[in-house]
Design a protein around this motif. Structure first.
Motif, PDB file in Angstrom:
ATOM      1  N   LEU A 215       0.855  -1.176   0.000  1.00 48.34           N
ATOM      2  CA  LEU A 215       0.000   0.000   0.000  1.00 48.34           C
ATOM      3  C   LEU A 215       0.898   1.234   0.000  1.00 48.34           C
ATOM      4  O   LEU A 215       1.642   1.455   0.949  1.00 48.34           O
ATOM      5  N   ILE A 216       0.848   2.011  -1.094  1.00 49.43           N
ATOM      6  CA  ILE A 216       1.693   3.194  -1.197  1.00 49.43           C
ATOM      7  C   ILE A 216       0.872   4.357  -1.752  1.00 49.43           C
ATOM      8  O   ILE A 216      -0.203   4.164  -2.324  1.00 49.43           O
ATOM      9  N   GLU A 217       1.412   5.556  -1.609  1.00 57.13           N
ATOM     10  CA  GLU A 217       0.746   6.741  -2.119  1.00 57.13           C
ATOM     11  C   GLU A 217       0.839   6.785  -3.644  1.00 57.13           C
ATOM     12  O   GLU A 217       1.853   6.392  -4.234  1.00 57.13           O
ATOM     13  N   ARG A 218      -0.206   7.235  -4.273  1.00 61.48           N
ATOM     14  CA  ARG A 218      -0.220   7.412  -5.719  1.00 61.48           C
ATOM     15  C   ARG A 218       0.923   8.341  -6.143  1.00 61.48           C
ATOM     16  O   ARG A 218       1.168   9.364  -5.504  1.00 61.48           O
TER      17      ARG A 218
ATOM     18  N   THR B 130      -4.506   6.036  -3.206  1.00 61.96           N
ATOM     19  CA  THR B 130      -3.702   4.995  -2.561  1.00 61.96           C
ATOM     20  C   THR B 130      -3.579   3.809  -3.498  1.00 61.96           C
ATOM     21  O   THR B 130      -4.587   3.270  -3.961  1.00 61.96           O
ATOM     22  N   TYR B 131      -2.363   3.405  -3.801  1.00 65.71           N
ATOM     23  CA  TYR B 131      -2.141   2.271  -4.693  1.00 65.71           C
ATOM     24  C   TYR B 131      -1.975   1.001  -3.874  1.00 65.71           C
ATOM     25  O   TYR B 131      -1.226   0.964  -2.881  1.00 65.71           O
ATOM     26  N   LEU B 132      -2.686  -0.051  -4.289  1.00 71.73           N
ATOM     27  CA  LEU B 132      -2.580  -1.342  -3.630  1.00 71.73           C
ATOM     28  C   LEU B 132      -1.977  -2.343  -4.608  1.00 71.73           C
ATOM     29  O   LEU B 132      -2.589  -2.682  -5.618  1.00 71.73           O
ATOM     30  N   GLY B 133      -0.737  -2.768  -4.319  1.00 67.50           N
ATOM     31  CA  GLY B 133      -0.105  -3.821  -5.092  1.00 67.50           C
ATOM     32  C   GLY B 133      -0.425  -5.164  -4.463  1.00 67.50           C
ATOM     33  O   GLY B 133      -0.225  -5.355  -3.260  1.00 67.50           O
ATOM     34  N   CYS B 134      -0.944  -6.095  -5.236  1.00 64.75           N
ATOM     35  CA  CYS B 134      -1.469  -7.346  -4.689  1.00 64.75           C
ATOM     36  C   CYS B 134      -0.381  -8.407  -4.521  1.00 64.75           C
ATOM     37  O   CYS B 134       0.660  -8.371  -5.169  1.00 64.75           O
TER      38      CYS B 134
ATOM     39  N   LEU C 127      -8.951  -4.420   2.290  1.00 67.71           N
ATOM     40  CA  LEU C 127     -10.292  -3.909   2.017  1.00 67.71           C
ATOM     41  C   LEU C 127     -10.918  -3.291   3.258  1.00 67.71           C
ATOM     42  O   LEU C 127     -11.596  -2.256   3.176  1.00 67.71           O
ATOM     43  N   GLU C 128     -10.675  -3.907   4.410  1.00 70.24           N
ATOM     44  CA  GLU C 128     -11.201  -3.346   5.652  1.00 70.24           C
ATOM     45  C   GLU C 128     -10.565  -1.987   5.929  1.00 70.24           C
ATOM     46  O   GLU C 128     -11.251  -1.028   6.322  1.00 70.24           O
ATOM     47  N   ARG C 129      -9.265  -1.888   5.696  1.00 69.57           N
ATOM     48  CA  ARG C 129      -8.575  -0.621   5.927  1.00 69.57           C
ATOM     49  C   ARG C 129      -9.067   0.463   4.969  1.00 69.57           C
ATOM     50  O   ARG C 129      -9.358   1.592   5.393  1.00 69.57           O
ATOM     51  N   LEU C 130      -9.180   0.125   3.684  1.00 75.75           N
ATOM     52  CA  LEU C 130      -9.606   1.111   2.700  1.00 75.75           C
ATOM     53  C   LEU C 130     -11.055   1.538   2.912  1.00 75.75           C
ATOM     54  O   LEU C 130     -11.386   2.727   2.830  1.00 75.75           O
ATOM     55  N   SER C 131     -11.938   0.585   3.171  1.00 76.37           N
ATOM     56  CA  SER C 131     -13.342   0.934   3.360  1.00 76.37           C
ATOM     57  C   SER C 131     -13.554   1.725   4.640  1.00 76.37           C
ATOM     58  O   SER C 131     -14.423   2.605   4.703  1.00 76.37           O
ATOM     59  N   SER C 132     -12.747   1.441   5.672  1.00 79.71           N
ATOM     60  CA  SER C 132     -12.854   2.217   6.910  1.00 79.71           C
ATOM     61  C   SER C 132     -12.419   3.658   6.687  1.00 79.71           C
ATOM     62  O   SER C 132     -13.004   4.593   7.257  1.00 79.71           O
ATOM     63  N   GLU C 133     -11.399   3.842   5.847  1.00 79.08           N
ATOM     64  CA  GLU C 133     -10.890   5.187   5.588  1.00 79.08           C
ATOM     65  C   GLU C 133     -11.756   5.965   4.608  1.00 79.08           C
ATOM     66  O   GLU C 133     -11.996   7.173   4.794  1.00 79.08           O
ATOM     67  N   PHE C 134     -12.262   5.283   3.571  1.00 76.06           N
ATOM     68  CA  PHE C 134     -12.909   5.996   2.473  1.00 76.06           C
ATOM     69  C   PHE C 134     -14.419   5.778   2.388  1.00 76.06           C
ATOM     70  O   PHE C 134     -15.116   6.563   1.747  1.00 76.06           O
ATOM     71  N   GLY C 135     -14.927   4.722   2.994  1.00 81.04           N
ATOM     72  CA  GLY C 135     -16.344   4.428   2.857  1.00 81.04           C
ATOM     73  C   GLY C 135     -16.671   3.821   1.503  1.00 81.04           C
ATOM     74  O   GLY C 135     -15.791   3.611   0.658  1.00 81.04           O
TER      75      GLY C 135
ATOM     76  N   ASP D  48     -11.650   7.022 -12.113  1.00 83.34           N
ATOM     77  CA  ASP D  48     -10.202   6.936 -12.263  1.00 83.34           C
ATOM     78  C   ASP D  48      -9.763   5.480 -12.281  1.00 83.34           C
ATOM     79  O   ASP D  48     -10.362   4.613 -11.635  1.00 83.34           O
ATOM     80  N   CYS D  49      -8.671   5.217 -12.987  1.00 79.80           N
ATOM     81  CA  CYS D  49      -8.192   3.842 -13.154  1.00 79.80           C
ATOM     82  C   CYS D  49      -7.814   3.175 -11.840  1.00 79.80           C
ATOM     83  O   CYS D  49      -7.788   1.941 -11.758  1.00 79.80           O
ATOM     84  N   ASN D  50      -7.503   3.973 -10.798  1.00 85.83           N
ATOM     85  CA  ASN D  50      -7.067   3.383  -9.533  1.00 85.83           C
ATOM     86  C   ASN D  50      -8.138   3.399  -8.457  1.00 85.83           C
ATOM     87  O   ASN D  50      -7.869   3.062  -7.309  1.00 85.83           O
TER      88      ASN D  50
END
Length: 299
Positions: A21-24, A193-197, A223-231, A246-248
């Motif tokens: 998980l890194i910044e765009r 936020t970019y998520l590399g799998c 997914l829990e982290r992203l949904s908690s932060e962004f909804g 957006d593509c990301n």
């Protein structure tokens, strides 16, 4: 037809031994907010903030019947179903996706080059654009399967060789998109936020992933982290409504277990300054009907 440039630096590692998980590293808007085009500054600012923009009426009601007739033709023609560009549901064997609709259908080709469409893509990406991918997505109901949470860019980077986040998608409703028939869900702000799998890409992964995704999907923890932060937001609307995203942007959609079909046409516009190189995390390229190698600008 132009050819792809050589491999370039990898700003977005993925498909490794651990999840990342890194910044765009790229802008969201590649041009000044005031760039001339169909969108005003309010819409451009909303897109930059959320990673998507919903339009209640991109196409007028009198334009829809012809598109729906074309949808019916494409999904019932035996020759189209037998074409490699068509993907069927694993259980029902009904058409799930038809790729390269802008090449198969003159009607959808005209939509892709319509100033209301390509003009917005140019505004967001700050350059001429070409079609990286087009398709119709069909959820006929009674158990049509969904698309699990993912970032399109992660796949296009890993398997198609798109180096930078300079790509935008448009989905136009061809049928009513209800909250209950498998409509699109998006995480506002997740595009920054970019998520590399985690996990390697199998050879010819696309053959399975287009029916059921395995590689390139986030962990439950991510997914829990992203949904908690962004909804989570949801796009619903009448035929002719649309969403640019957006593509990301992290997004997905559930199964359609209702009797109400949900079908959309989908165009992916990529900047002509971001043409595909070799895949960053896959042994082979996906076919050209999934990830284009013809970088001719849309006119």
């Amino acid at each position: 037809m132009t050819t792809a440039p050589e491999r370039t630096a990898d700003l977005y590692p993925t498909r490794g031994t651990t999840e990342v998980l890194i910044e765009r590293q790229d802008p969201v808007l590649w041009s000044d907010p005031g760039r001339k085009g169909p969108m005003g500054e309010t819409h451009l600012s909303a897109f930059e903030r959320d990673g998507f923009l919903i339009l209640d009426e991109l196409l007028a009601p009198d334009e829809i019947p012809a598109l729906q007739s074309e949808l019916e033709r494409l999904t019932t023609d035996p020759e189209i179903k037998a074409d490699p560009r068509s993907i069927v549901e694993p259980k029902s064997q009904e058409i799930r996706t038809v790729f390269e609709v802008h090449k198969i259908s003159e009607i959808f080709a005209r939509i892709a080059s319509d100033p209301r469409v390509v003009g917005r893509a140019r505004q967001i990406l700050g350059s001429d654009v070409y079609i990286h991918q087009s398709r119709i997505n069909v959820k006929p109901g009674y158990g049509a399967s969904g698309f699990y949470w993912h970032s399109d860019f992660e796949t296009w980077h890993a398997e198609d060789g798109l180096a930078r986040m300079r790509t935008v998608s448009l989905s136009i409703a061809l049928t009513e998109n209800f909250a209950f028939n498998g409509s699109l869900m998006l995480m506002p702000g997740s595009h920054k936020t970019y998520l590399g799998c985690e996990g390697a890409t199998p050879k010819d992964n696309y053959k399975r992933s287009l029916q059921m995704q395995d590689a390139g999907i986030p962990s439950d923890e991510a997914l829990e982290r992203l949904s908690s932060e962004f909804g989570i937001a949801q796009w619903t609307g009448d035929p002719g409504s649309a969403v640019w995203f957006d593509c990301n942007t992290m997004h997905g959609s559930g199964d359609n277990i209702t009797p109400y079909p949900r079908s959309n046409v989908f165009f992916v516009f990529n900047s002509v300054e971001n043409t595909a190189v070799e895949p960053f995390a896959a042994p082979v390229r996906r076919p050209e009907y999934i990830g284009a190698r013809d970088f001719t600008p849309v006119r």
